[in-house]
Design a protein around this motif. Sequence first.
Motif, PDB file in Angstrom:
ATOM      1  N   ASP A   9      24.136  21.363  68.123  1.00  6.85           N
ATOM      2  CA  ASP A   9      22.952  21.931  67.489  1.00  6.85           C
ATOM      3  C   ASP A   9      22.801  23.375  67.969  1.00  6.85           C
ATOM      4  O   ASP A   9      23.730  24.155  67.784  1.00  6.85           O
ATOM      5  CB  ASP A   9      21.715  21.078  67.741  1.00  6.85           C
ATOM      6  CG  ASP A   9      21.794  19.722  67.022  1.00  6.85           C
ATOM      7  OD1 ASP A   9      22.567  19.612  66.039  1.00  6.85           O
ATOM      8  OD2 ASP A   9      21.105  18.784  67.444  1.00  6.85           O
ATOM      9  N   ASP A  10      21.702  23.733  68.645  1.00  6.23           N
ATOM     10  CA  ASP A  10      21.513  25.115  69.072  1.00  6.23           C
ATOM     11  C   ASP A  10      22.039  25.400  70.472  1.00  6.23           C
ATOM     12  O   ASP A  10      22.034  26.551  70.914  1.00  6.23           O
ATOM     13  CB  ASP A  10      20.021  25.486  69.025  1.00  6.23           C
ATOM     14  CG  ASP A  10      19.492  25.534  67.603  1.00  6.23           C
ATOM     15  OD1 ASP A  10      20.287  25.801  66.676  1.00  6.23           O
ATOM     16  OD2 ASP A  10      18.289  25.292  67.413  1.00  6.23           O
ATOM     17  N   ALA A  11      22.463  24.387  71.187  1.00  8.32           N
ATOM     18  CA  ALA A  11      22.959  24.570  72.555  1.00  8.32           C
ATOM     19  C   ALA A  11      24.445  24.920  72.538  1.00  8.32           C
ATOM     20  O   ALA A  11      25.216  24.372  71.756  1.00  8.32           O
ATOM     21  CB  ALA A  11      22.736  23.307  73.366  1.00  8.32           C
ATOM     22  N   ARG A  12      24.828  25.840  73.436  1.00  7.88           N
ATOM     23  CA  ARG A  12      26.233  26.256  73.536  1.00  7.88           C
ATOM     24  C   ARG A  12      26.842  25.714  74.819  1.00  7.88           C
ATOM     25  O   ARG A  12      26.198  25.656  75.870  1.00  7.88           O
ATOM     26  CB  ARG A  12      26.346  27.774  73.513  1.00  7.88           C
ATOM     27  CG  ARG A  12      25.938  28.346  72.176  1.00  7.88           C
ATOM     28  CD  ARG A  12      26.085  29.837  72.103  1.00  7.88           C
ATOM     29  NE  ARG A  12      25.340  30.470  73.176  1.00  7.88           N
ATOM     30  CZ  ARG A  12      25.670  31.626  73.743  1.00  7.88           C
ATOM     31  NH1 ARG A  12      26.729  32.283  73.336  1.00  7.88           N
ATOM     32  NH2 ARG A  12      24.930  32.143  74.692  1.00  7.88           N
ATOM     33  N   TYR A  13      28.097  25.325  74.704  1.00  9.44           N
ATOM     34  CA  TYR A  13      28.856  24.761  75.818  1.00  9.44           C
ATOM     35  C   TYR A  13      30.193  25.468  75.919  1.00  9.44           C
ATOM     36  O   TYR A  13      30.682  26.055  74.945  1.00  9.44           O
ATOM     37  CB  TYR A  13      29.084  23.263  75.602  1.00  9.44           C
ATOM     38  CG  TYR A  13      27.824  22.447  75.713  1.00  9.44           C
ATOM     39  CD1 TYR A  13      27.504  21.797  76.896  1.00  9.44           C
ATOM     40  CD2 TYR A  13      26.958  22.330  74.636  1.00  9.44           C
ATOM     41  CE1 TYR A  13      26.339  21.054  77.003  1.00  9.44           C
ATOM     42  CE2 TYR A  13      25.796  21.591  74.737  1.00  9.44           C
ATOM     43  CZ  TYR A  13      25.502  20.947  75.916  1.00  9.44           C
ATOM     44  OH  TYR A  13      24.342  20.211  76.025  1.00  9.44           O
ATOM     45  N   ALA A  14      30.806  25.372  77.096  1.00  9.72           N
ATOM     46  CA  ALA A  14      32.087  26.032  77.337  1.00  9.72           C
ATOM     47  C   ALA A  14      33.058  25.077  78.022  1.00  9.72           C
ATOM     48  O   ALA A  14      32.681  24.341  78.937  1.00  9.72           O
ATOM     49  CB  ALA A  14      31.873  27.264  78.221  1.00  9.72           C
ATOM     50  N   LEU A  15      34.299  25.115  77.564  1.00  5.05           N
ATOM     51  CA  LEU A  15      35.397  24.388  78.193  1.00  5.05           C
ATOM     52  C   LEU A  15      36.384  25.412  78.734  1.00  5.05           C
ATOM     53  O   LEU A  15      36.761  26.346  78.011  1.00  5.05           O
ATOM     54  CB  LEU A  15      36.142  23.519  77.180  1.00  5.05           C
ATOM     55  CG  LEU A  15      35.478  22.272  76.661  1.00  5.05           C
ATOM     56  CD1 LEU A  15      36.321  21.666  75.533  1.00  5.05           C
ATOM     57  CD2 LEU A  15      35.308  21.263  77.774  1.00  5.05           C
ATOM     58  N   PRO A  16      36.834  25.259  79.977  1.00  3.67           N
ATOM     59  CA  PRO A  16      37.835  26.196  80.505  1.00  3.67           C
ATOM     60  C   PRO A  16      39.129  26.114  79.680  1.00  3.67           C
ATOM     61  O   PRO A  16      39.675  25.030  79.479  1.00  3.67           O
ATOM     62  CB  PRO A  16      38.078  25.716  81.933  1.00  3.67           C
ATOM     63  CG  PRO A  16      36.923  24.823  82.260  1.00  3.67           C
ATOM     64  CD  PRO A  16      36.440  24.260  80.962  1.00  3.67           C
ATOM     65  N   ALA A  17      39.591  27.241  79.175  1.00  6.17           N
ATOM     66  CA  ALA A  17      40.807  27.263  78.364  1.00  6.17           C
ATOM     67  C   ALA A  17      42.015  26.784  79.161  1.00  6.17           C
ATOM     68  O   ALA A  17      42.958  26.250  78.581  1.00  6.17           O
ATOM     69  CB  ALA A  17      41.045  28.671  77.823  1.00  6.17           C
ATOM     70  N   SER A  18      41.976  26.932  80.465  1.00  8.48           N
ATOM     71  CA  SER A  18      43.094  26.481  81.301  1.00  8.48           C
ATOM     72  C   SER A  18      43.292  24.972  81.238  1.00  8.48           C
ATOM     73  O   SER A  18      44.361  24.463  81.563  1.00  8.48           O
ATOM     74  CB  SER A  18      42.884  26.914  82.754  1.00  8.48           C
ATOM     75  OG  SER A  18      41.694  26.329  83.266  1.00  8.48           O
ATOM     76  N   ARG A  19      42.274  24.230  80.823  1.00  8.07           N
ATOM     77  CA  ARG A  19      42.349  22.769  80.716  1.00  8.07           C
ATOM     78  C   ARG A  19      42.733  22.305  79.311  1.00  8.07           C
ATOM     79  O   ARG A  19      42.934  21.122  79.083  1.00  8.07           O
ATOM     80  CB  ARG A  19      41.010  22.139  81.101  1.00  8.07           C
ATOM     81  CG  ARG A  19      40.538  22.446  82.513  1.00  8.07           C
ATOM     82  CD  ARG A  19      41.437  21.838  83.582  1.00  8.07           C
ATOM     83  NE  ARG A  19      41.491  20.407  83.530  1.00  8.07           N
ATOM     84  CZ  ARG A  19      40.642  19.599  84.139  1.00  8.07           C
ATOM     85  NH1 ARG A  19      39.663  20.085  84.869  1.00  8.07           N
ATOM     86  NH2 ARG A  19      40.775  18.283  84.030  1.00  8.07           N
ATOM     87  N   LEU A  20      42.815  23.252  78.360  1.00 10.73           N
ATOM     88  CA  LEU A  20      43.145  22.920  76.976  1.00 10.73           C
ATOM     89  C   LEU A  20      44.651  22.842  76.768  1.00 10.73           C
ATOM     90  O   LEU A  20      45.389  23.707  77.240  1.00 10.73           O
ATOM     91  CB  LEU A  20      42.582  23.976  76.023  1.00 10.73           C
ATOM     92  CG  LEU A  20      41.071  24.023  75.868  1.00 10.73           C
ATOM     93  CD1 LEU A  20      40.661  25.279  75.121  1.00 10.73           C
ATOM     94  CD2 LEU A  20      40.577  22.790  75.142  1.00 10.73           C
ATOM     95  N   ALA A  21      45.084  21.821  76.053  1.00 12.72           N
ATOM     96  CA  ALA A  21      46.479  21.737  75.640  1.00 12.72           C
ATOM     97  C   ALA A  21      46.632  22.397  74.268  1.00 12.72           C
ATOM     98  O   ALA A  21      47.535  23.198  74.042  1.00 12.72           O
ATOM     99  CB  ALA A  21      46.947  20.282  75.584  1.00 12.72           C
ATOM    100  N   VAL A  22      45.719  22.051  73.355  1.00 15.21           N
ATOM    101  CA  VAL A  22      45.752  22.587  71.995  1.00 15.21           C
ATOM    102  C   VAL A  22      44.410  22.307  71.331  1.00 15.21           C
ATOM    103  O   VAL A  22      43.714  21.361  71.691  1.00 15.21           O
ATOM    104  CB  VAL A  22      46.923  21.964  71.189  1.00 15.21           C
ATOM    105  CG1 VAL A  22      46.723  20.474  70.981  1.00 15.21           C
ATOM    106  CG2 VAL A  22      47.154  22.664  69.873  1.00 15.21           C
ATOM    107  N   VAL A  23      44.052  23.146  70.365  1.00 21.86           N
ATOM    108  CA  VAL A  23      42.866  22.916  69.540  1.00 21.86           C
ATOM    109  C   VAL A  23      43.365  22.694  68.114  1.00 21.86           C
ATOM    110  O   VAL A  23      44.055  23.541  67.545  1.00 21.86           O
ATOM    111  CB  VAL A  23      41.875  24.097  69.606  1.00 21.86           C
ATOM    112  CG1 VAL A  23      40.682  23.837  68.703  1.00 21.86           C
ATOM    113  CG2 VAL A  23      41.423  24.338  71.046  1.00 21.86           C
ATOM    114  N   LEU A  24      43.027  21.524  67.574  1.00 23.13           N
ATOM    115  CA  LEU A  24      43.485  21.106  66.253  1.00 23.13           C
ATOM    116  C   LEU A  24      42.313  21.037  65.279  1.00 23.13           C
ATOM    117  O   LEU A  24      41.157  20.935  65.707  1.00 23.13           O
ATOM    118  CB  LEU A  24      44.098  19.696  66.350  1.00 23.13           C
ATOM    119  CG  LEU A  24      45.242  19.495  67.332  1.00 23.13           C
ATOM    120  CD1 LEU A  24      45.531  18.007  67.498  1.00 23.13           C
ATOM    121  CD2 LEU A  24      46.477  20.241  66.854  1.00 23.13           C
TER     122      LEU A  24
END
Length: 154
Positions: A9-24
């Motif tokens: 909704d209106d809240a923003r969150y962040a994930l460390p890119a170093s923990r990402l394998a891929v965004v599909l």
Amino acid sequence: MLFLLFHLDDARYALPASRLAVVLPRVQTRALPATPPWVSGVFMHDGQAVPVIDFCRLVLDRPARARLSTRTALVHYPLGNGDSRLLGLVLEQATDTLRCDPAAFVATGVGTGDTRYPGPVCHDRHGLIQRVDIDELLPPPVRALLFPTARAGA
């Protein structure tokens, strides 16, 4: 440090890119019996079965909306034995990134009870951003359901 930003909704969150394998793009999943409603299911990625969590259902108790900006982010989820497995997260409005010093995130000072994944917050010109602690995302019983071989030490 680079972060993937997404919205609930209106809240923003962040994930460390170093923990990402891929965004599909959002993937189709097969439902898994005896799992919480926020476990969307499982799909195959590069020959590996990947469980998927609907982050909107987990936090807001509603499914993620079917939009072009809704993505499935595959993160490296630690199993506690030194290994990790892929875990999918269905995220709304996951189209932006943020580059900032990790030290810019500060503790909220508010307890979250049994929910341990909401991490510290930072502030930019658009308001607060809360970091998601991937290591704390799954409660132990759900982790055991989704990654049963990790429990056996395999």
